[in-house]
Design an enzyme around this catalytic site. Structure first.
Site, PDB file in Angstrom:
ATOM      1  N   GLU A 137      -6.959  54.081 -48.006  1.00 11.79           N
ATOM      2  CA  GLU A 137      -6.037  54.078 -46.867  1.00 11.79           C
ATOM      3  C   GLU A 137      -5.386  52.725 -46.614  1.00 11.79           C
ATOM      4  OE1 GLU A 137      -9.307  54.669 -46.670  1.00 11.79           O
ATOM      5  OE2 GLU A 137     -10.161  53.960 -44.773  1.00 11.79           O
ATOM      6  N   ASN A 138      -5.879  51.677 -47.274  1.00 14.66           N
ATOM      7  CA  ASN A 138      -5.196  50.389 -47.114  1.00 14.66           C
ATOM      8  C   ASN A 138      -3.930  50.303 -47.969  1.00 14.66           C
ATOM      9  OD1 ASN A 138      -7.150  50.369 -49.239  1.00 14.66           O
ATOM     10  ND2 ASN A 138      -6.847  48.169 -49.461  1.00 14.66           N
TER      11      ASN A 138
END
Lengths: 220, 224, 220, 224
Positions: free
Chosen positions: C50-51
């Site tokens: 998700e980064n």
């Protein structure tokens, strides 16, 4: 007696003087596009095109068109060094987010409350608003560029727009071929007039409240 | 990485069924998936809903007939959701004749509604259209004294988009202003079909420079 | 009498079996990360981080770390050929937009209504939700990975979560080190059990409603 | 194109005034503007509001002190708006001691609220947080039977961001997962200061591959 003769060039020339170096400017299709030709030397503006381009350049030479490089009217253009491309969501993020300093667009009507109409004549012509509603709602300053009189002799500056609005209370500046007006407090404030027209002639030939600004002068 | 099927334009068009909402990328003839549009015309599928920036440029005298214009002429659409129809008199005719319903959406609102659909948002609050006909039937929300319209997500069944380059996994790169609505439509539809000018091997695209991640793309068609 | 012994490996191994080729999967930090090691040969999943990364690869060899290439825990990782990078808005657009097939995450508690709690023990430990709330609200299937019993002997599977929720009614599957449960209709439905545990032992050692599925079998 | 001023980190830090909302790019030590953070610590400015993904990793034993962690230890913030504080025990201590207010925002909601601010949206409707403490005090809107929270735009006074490469006009390119929140913060703040690893001539970046258009960037600082 002064005879009215359409003069789009003076409109474009005057509007170009509003810009300072570094300003981000969106020019609508048609008359507003002409403004780009009159930006004074030494002033570097950055032209945004809402179809996804920052750093719009001049039209390409014949035979050098790139099918993937067009303006918001679908016409071939070029990109200046240091420009860049982005998608439509980003493009309108730039517009709505207040990152465009000036939007210049044509009108069917503009009124003394800062309303403008330019996307629809019900039952007659409905081109659609395209990007105009976002440009007018989002840009820091909205300049409308229009010839002063219709063929019928009525001015395009009105007390109240009759056509469906493109946006309410968003117009800051109106430049016609007779003068430049700031729009606020329910009136067109004449700031500059273009010879041969005079403030008196302009007041008389505008179907709306015109206030002649105390500092009003002739633009040359 | 998984490779995506490379199919013909006709196979792609066959996935579009009557009643579908079809997103078509491109902007006034730039960055439209021309082969997919042509194949959809040939398929004869009707009763569709179009989501696009415009209905293309149709000018018989000049021989211009681009974007979704061939589909408009084929009367493929029951409903047309676009920001601009001024360059296609046939759209205007169908609208006035009641042959199709035309819904005009401000271009930036159209972009955000498509993006919202692809990004799991119910909608967004935009100042665009406040005080105009566009606000009719919409919820108005005031935040810190400023009015916004609540504009809801606009998802689609099939996206027909155009890219400069696709790798076989479906990572996409667009060219110049041919990018426009293509990347956001790729996020917003159940089935995403890309017409790519070049199809390259997985690994040939710089991972920092992919415009559309492969997971959004279902099928690849080689542009003509 | 069966003695409970923590076994994270069986959890990771079982979860990995849910995936088919082409699935987009987000694995949380800790136990869920282990799942990546057990994906069966011939199955190619695409790991999302998700980064801002699609196509997460294994940890780099020592000395080959790239300061600009980390996972959502800030640890060095690699990217597989065909992967790509994007910003945080796009990353969560992918997540919330339903483009992630499975999210696997750890819990403090999970209950028979499909609620889970994993970001806050009021007054004690408040790490924050990070991306967990979006992952749980947006992914097609939510799998929670947890050891079955706390050190105190109570199960992490509850009738009703007592801690602040990360999301309501979003958990689809719970895999512990005693078995795999589908969560629906207000109960944990035991689908598979892991030796040496038996359905009877599991029902007895779960502080919630467990329904033994008619087709329940031993996973090996 | 207009060139943007290249300034020192100390000059940049001096633009941050007490009371400002400061957006700081980066994600758990990756893609943070480290020189700008250090200069802001040195400036001694306090009473700020932080908007960031996290408060960095602070681990004295391991000698890790990254992201905004040095600013947290300097007690620069009155309010801390982040998605995660689990890797910085000092944030937790300040929160429990009432020395600073910590507002936890789901990471995707944080990203969208920042983007909304930069994109002229009043807010967005997200399903994230429905049924949790996050919904407290927020408007809930139901569309087609699904509940969404109305999350409002989160603008800032100053953005301190990190890029791999800036051209002198301010066009930016990010590297790998160091991109994260940097591009959206660049759109959302009055003053945008980028710490760039490389500063190149205008024209050296491919216009199809610029991540942040130059018009968003006000000042450039050379990274150390």
């Amino acid at each position: 007696m002064i005879e009215y003769v359409e003069n789009k060039q003076i409109i474009a020339r005057r509007i170009a003087r509003f810009f300072k170096s570094g300003d981000v400017v969106n020019l609508g299709i048609g008359l507003p596009t002409m403004v780009g030709n009159f930006v004074p030397e030494g002033v570097t503006v950055i032209l945004q095109s809402e179809n996804g381009l920052m750093g719009l350049g001049p039209a390409p030479e014949k035979g050098h068109e790139d099918k993937d490089l067009t303006n918001a009217g679908g016409m071939p253009v070029t990109v200046l060094t240091g420009g860049c491309f982005f998608d439509s969501a980003t493009s309108f993020g730039i517009i709505r987010g207040g990152h465009v300093d000036f939007t210049v667009l044509g009108v069917l009507e503009v009124d003394q409350e800062g309303n403008l109409a330019n996307y629809k004549i019900p039952g007659k012509m409905v081109p659609g608003m395209g990007g105009a509603m976002d440009l007018v709602a989002g840009s820091k300053k909205v300049i409308t560029a229009t010839t002063h009189l219709e063929k019928s002799g009525t001015s395009k500056l009105r007390t109240r727009c009759a056509l469906p609005l493109t946006a309410a209370h968003e117009v800051d500046i109106v430049v016609t071929d007779v003068g430049y007006f700031d729009v606020h407090d329910g009136a067109f404030h004449l700031r500059e007039y273009f010879a041969p027209y005079t403030p008196e002639w302009i007041v008389e030939h505008t179907n709306a409240t015109v206030v002649v600004d105390p500092g009003c002068f002739e633009f040359a | 990485m998984i490779e995506k099927p490379v199919i013909s334009a006709a196979e792609a068009a066959a996935m579009v069924k009557p009643g579908h909402v079809v997103h078509i990328g491109g902007f006034l003839g730039c960055g439209n998936p021309d082969a997919l549009v042509a194949a959809l015309v040939d398929s004869g599928t009707k009763n569709l809903t179009l989501v696009c920036n415009d209905t293309g440029i149709y000018n018989e005298a000049k021989g211009i007939d681009n974007g979704p214009a061939p589909l408009i002429r084929a009367k493929a659409f029951k409903t047309i959701i676009v920001s601009h129809i001024g360059t296609n008199p046939e759209t205007q005719r169908q609208m006035n004749a009641g042959e199709s319903e035309v819904v005009l959406v401000p271009q930036g609102t159209l972009a955000e509604r498509i993006r919202a659909a692809g990004n799991g948002l119910g909608g967004i609050l935009t100042p665009t259209g406040v005080g105009t006909e566009v606000e009719e039937g919409k919820q108005k929300i005031t935040l810190k004294g400023k009015d916004f319209l609540l504009e809801v997500a606009l998802p689609g069944d099939v996206a027909l988009i155009k890219a400069k380059r696709a790798d076989k996994a479906g990572n996409l790169v667009y060219s110049k202003t041919a990018r426009n609505f293509n990347p956001i439509m790729a996020t917003a539809c159940q089935t995403v079909i890309v017409e790519a000018e070049e199809i390259v091997e997985i690994g040939e695209l710089d991972p920092d420079q992919v415009h559309t991640p492969s997971i959004f793309v279902d099928f690849i068609v080689q542009a003509e």
